[in-house]
Design a protein around this motif. Structure first.
Motif, mmCIF file in Angstrom:
data_model
loop_
_atom_site.group_PDB
_atom_site.id
_atom_site.type_symbol
_atom_site.label_atom_id
_atom_site.label_comp_id
_atom_site.label_asym_id
_atom_site.label_seq_id
_atom_site.Cartn_x
_atom_site.Cartn_y
_atom_site.Cartn_z
ATOM 1 N N SER A 26 0.811 -1.215 0.000
ATOM 2 C CA SER A 26 0.000 0.000 0.000
ATOM 3 C C SER A 26 0.845 1.266 0.000
ATOM 4 C CB SER A 26 -0.923 0.021 1.225
ATOM 5 O OG SER A 26 -1.789 -1.078 1.212
ATOM 6 N N SER A 27 1.827 1.327 0.889
ATOM 7 C CA SER A 27 2.557 2.582 1.067
ATOM 8 C C SER A 27 3.271 3.007 -0.213
ATOM 9 C CB SER A 27 3.558 2.452 2.218
ATOM 10 O OG SER A 27 4.471 1.389 1.977
ATOM 11 N N ASP A 28 3.903 2.049 -0.898
ATOM 12 C CA ASP A 28 4.621 2.411 -2.120
ATOM 13 C C ASP A 28 3.664 2.894 -3.192
ATOM 14 O OD1 ASP A 28 7.259 2.196 -3.798
ATOM 15 O OD2 ASP A 28 5.688 1.248 -4.995
ATOM 16 N N LEU A 29 2.541 2.188 -3.357
ATOM 17 C CA LEU A 29 1.608 2.592 -4.409
ATOM 18 C C LEU A 29 1.013 3.968 -4.122
ATOM 19 C CD1 LEU A 29 -0.819 0.443 -6.379
ATOM 20 C CD2 LEU A 29 -1.699 2.518 -5.325
ATOM 21 N N LEU A 30 0.656 4.225 -2.862
ATOM 22 C CA LEU A 30 0.040 5.500 -2.537
ATOM 23 C C LEU A 30 1.033 6.645 -2.649
ATOM 24 C CD1 LEU A 30 -2.179 4.408 0.475
ATOM 25 C CD2 LEU A 30 -2.920 4.942 -1.847
ATOM 26 N N LYS A 31 2.321 6.367 -2.467
ATOM 27 C CA LYS A 31 3.335 7.413 -2.610
ATOM 28 C C LYS A 31 3.756 7.615 -4.059
ATOM 29 C CE LYS A 31 6.348 5.826 0.355
ATOM 30 N NZ LYS A 31 7.589 5.740 1.164
ATOM 31 N N ASN A 32 3.831 6.511 -4.824
ATOM 32 C CA ASN A 32 4.456 6.588 -6.145
ATOM 33 C C ASN A 32 3.529 6.270 -7.315
ATOM 34 O OD1 ASN A 32 7.061 7.094 -4.940
ATOM 35 N ND2 ASN A 32 7.151 4.916 -4.435
ATOM 36 N N GLY A 33 2.327 5.778 -7.041
ATOM 37 C CA GLY A 33 1.443 5.381 -8.125
ATOM 38 C C GLY A 33 0.781 6.562 -8.815
ATOM 39 N N SER A 34 0.284 6.292 -10.028
ATOM 40 C CA SER A 34 -0.474 7.316 -10.749
ATOM 41 C C SER A 34 -1.850 7.472 -10.096
ATOM 42 C CB SER A 34 -0.644 6.907 -12.213
ATOM 43 O OG SER A 34 -1.474 5.759 -12.309
ATOM 44 N N GLU A 35 -2.572 8.521 -10.481
ATOM 45 C CA GLU A 35 -3.906 8.737 -9.915
ATOM 46 C C GLU A 35 -4.838 7.568 -10.255
ATOM 47 O OE1 GLU A 35 -4.849 11.041 -7.719
ATOM 48 O OE2 GLU A 35 -2.709 11.505 -7.728
ATOM 49 N N ASP A 36 -4.742 7.057 -11.485
ATOM 50 C CA ASP A 36 -5.579 5.918 -11.866
ATOM 51 C C ASP A 36 -5.228 4.685 -11.043
ATOM 52 O OD1 ASP A 36 -6.975 7.383 -13.712
ATOM 53 O OD2 ASP A 36 -5.827 6.667 -15.455
ATOM 54 N N GLN A 37 -3.933 4.460 -10.805
ATOM 55 C CA GLN A 37 -3.512 3.316 -9.999
ATOM 56 C C GLN A 37 -4.023 3.455 -8.565
ATOM 57 O OE1 GLN A 37 0.726 3.599 -10.718
ATOM 58 N NE2 GLN A 37 0.702 1.853 -12.128
ATOM 59 N N LYS A 38 -3.943 4.657 -8.021
ATOM 60 C CA LYS A 38 -4.420 4.882 -6.656
ATOM 61 C C LYS A 38 -5.929 4.657 -6.561
ATOM 62 C CE LYS A 38 -0.841 8.279 -5.517
ATOM 63 N NZ LYS A 38 -0.569 9.699 -5.181
ATOM 64 N N THR A 39 -6.650 5.174 -7.550
ATOM 65 C CA THR A 39 -8.107 5.012 -7.542
ATOM 66 C C THR A 39 -8.484 3.532 -7.618
ATOM 67 O OG1 THR A 39 -8.450 7.164 -8.591
ATOM 68 C CG2 THR A 39 -10.247 5.563 -8.750
ATOM 69 N N GLY A 40 -7.846 2.786 -8.523
ATOM 70 C CA GLY A 40 -8.122 1.358 -8.642
ATOM 71 C C GLY A 40 -7.767 0.603 -7.385
ATOM 72 N N TYR A 41 -6.654 0.981 -6.790
ATOM 73 C CA TYR A 41 -6.216 0.302 -5.572
ATOM 74 C C TYR A 41 -7.190 0.546 -4.425
ATOM 75 C CZ TYR A 41 -3.499 -0.929 -1.480
ATOM 76 O OH TYR A 41 -3.103 -1.476 -0.286
ATOM 77 N N LEU A 42 -7.602 1.793 -4.248
ATOM 78 C CA LEU A 42 -8.526 2.118 -3.163
ATOM 79 C C LEU A 42 -9.863 1.407 -3.354
ATOM 80 C CD1 LEU A 42 -7.768 5.933 -2.752
ATOM 81 C CD2 LEU A 42 -7.040 4.057 -1.257
ATOM 82 N N ARG A 43 -10.293 1.279 -4.607
ATOM 83 C CA ARG A 43 -11.532 0.552 -4.882
ATOM 84 C C ARG A 43 -11.384 -0.919 -4.483
ATOM 85 N NH1 ARG A 43 -11.711 1.454 -9.893
ATOM 86 N NH2 ARG A 43 -12.968 3.355 -9.779
ATOM 87 N N ASN A 44 -10.247 -1.515 -4.833
ATOM 88 C CA ASN A 44 -10.012 -2.911 -4.479
ATOM 89 C C ASN A 44 -9.897 -3.089 -2.970
ATOM 90 O OD1 ASN A 44 -10.082 -3.776 -7.115
ATOM 91 N ND2 ASN A 44 -7.861 -3.823 -7.377
ATOM 92 N N LEU A 45 -9.261 -2.125 -2.305
ATOM 93 C CA LEU A 45 -9.118 -2.200 -0.856
ATOM 94 C C LEU A 45 -10.485 -2.160 -0.180
ATOM 95 C CD1 LEU A 45 -6.736 -2.321 1.169
ATOM 96 C CD2 LEU A 45 -6.954 0.152 1.415
#
Length: 263
Positions: A26-45
């Motif tokens: 989580s921490s790496d994606l939220l710090k370094n991911g694109s906005e689309d990646q963050k949105t998809g990740y939060l939806r999956n979470l």
């Protein structure tokens, strides 16, 4: 009506079984991911947390950031339910959401306040301390460790004791057992799990990650190796994932290479 500090409350640690889980990456994606990646990740979470609600009530679940705590009264039926439901959650998290979990199941005392709707409750107890210690110091890989005393209780009293697997001194939940039917591998579920892991590895490989890259890679290697070990145990090599590790073209980091033979 909300409770106040002067209202009578029983500050008692009751015997509980708890599972504490951390969603890895989580921490790496939220710090370094694109906005689309963050949105998809939060939806999956969010979907993963909703999955927990299929097995437990909201009073038995507490979440914060990428952590989830599940608790139940300590008895053998609830222990069996806990291990079986966590196994299902692990499989669904990987196969449907591409999320891997690390955590621990432990028993001991636990207190959860009832502060009413105006303020969040708080949870404390030696069961949580034990689960956190197992998760942070012993689990290490994307697996759910089961406290030794609970593992012995579960294996002594259940026909489905195959849900636990021992590796060295630790017992962990062998969640791919949920991809079997009548003792035989369920090819459809194994293939879904296989494809989800391949997609996960390729997503991670495409990220411009340098900090903590080796730790991320080693967790993915463990997931691939666990999948292949299960396939070997159940004579299901057609679902094996062929992979190697090699330096990238710049020689800056080691990457996981999925072989083209079995796609």
């Amino acid at each position: 009506m909300s409770r106040t500090s002067d209202q009578k409350d029983e500050f008692v640690l009751r015997p509980c079984i708890v599972t504490m889980m951390d969603v890895l990456g989580s921490s790496d994606l939220l710090k370094n991911g694109s906005e689309d990646q963050k949105t998809g990740y939060l939806r999956n979470l969010q979907n993963m947390f909703l999955t927990a609600g299929k097995y437990y009530s909201s009073d038995q679940i507490k979440t914060f950031s990428d952590n989830i705590l599940i608790h139940d009264n300590d008895n053998d039926d609830n222990l069996s339910k806990m291990i079986n439901s966590i196994a299902q959650m692990q499989f669904q998290s990987v196969s449907n959401l591409g999320l891997v979990l690390r955590g621990a199941v432990a028993s001991g005392g636990m207190y959860r306040s009832n502060m009413g709707s105006d303020i969040d409750d708080f949870t404390i107890g030696d069961s949580l301390v034990t689960a956190h210690d197992l998760e942070s110091n012993q689990a290490k890989n994307p697996r759910i460790i089961v406290q030794e005393e609970l593992a012995k209780r579960f294996m002594d009293g259940n026909d489905d004791d195959c849900l636990l697997r021992r590796q060295g001194k630790e017992c962990y939940i062998d969640y791919l057992q949920t991809a079997t039917m009548g003792g035989f591998p369920d090819g459809e579920r194994l293939n879904i799990h296989r494809n989800a892991l391949i997609d996960r590895v390729r997503r991670n490989s495409n990220k411009a990650i340098q900090e903590k890259w080796d730790a991320i890679r080693m967790k993915d290697v463990w997931c691939l190796s666990y999948h292949n070990d299960f396939c070997s145990r159940y004579d299901a090599e057609e679902y094996w994932i062929d992979f190697t590790e090699a330096f990238d073209k710049n020689g800056s980091r080691i990457e996981i290479i999925i072989e083209e033979g079995r796609q």
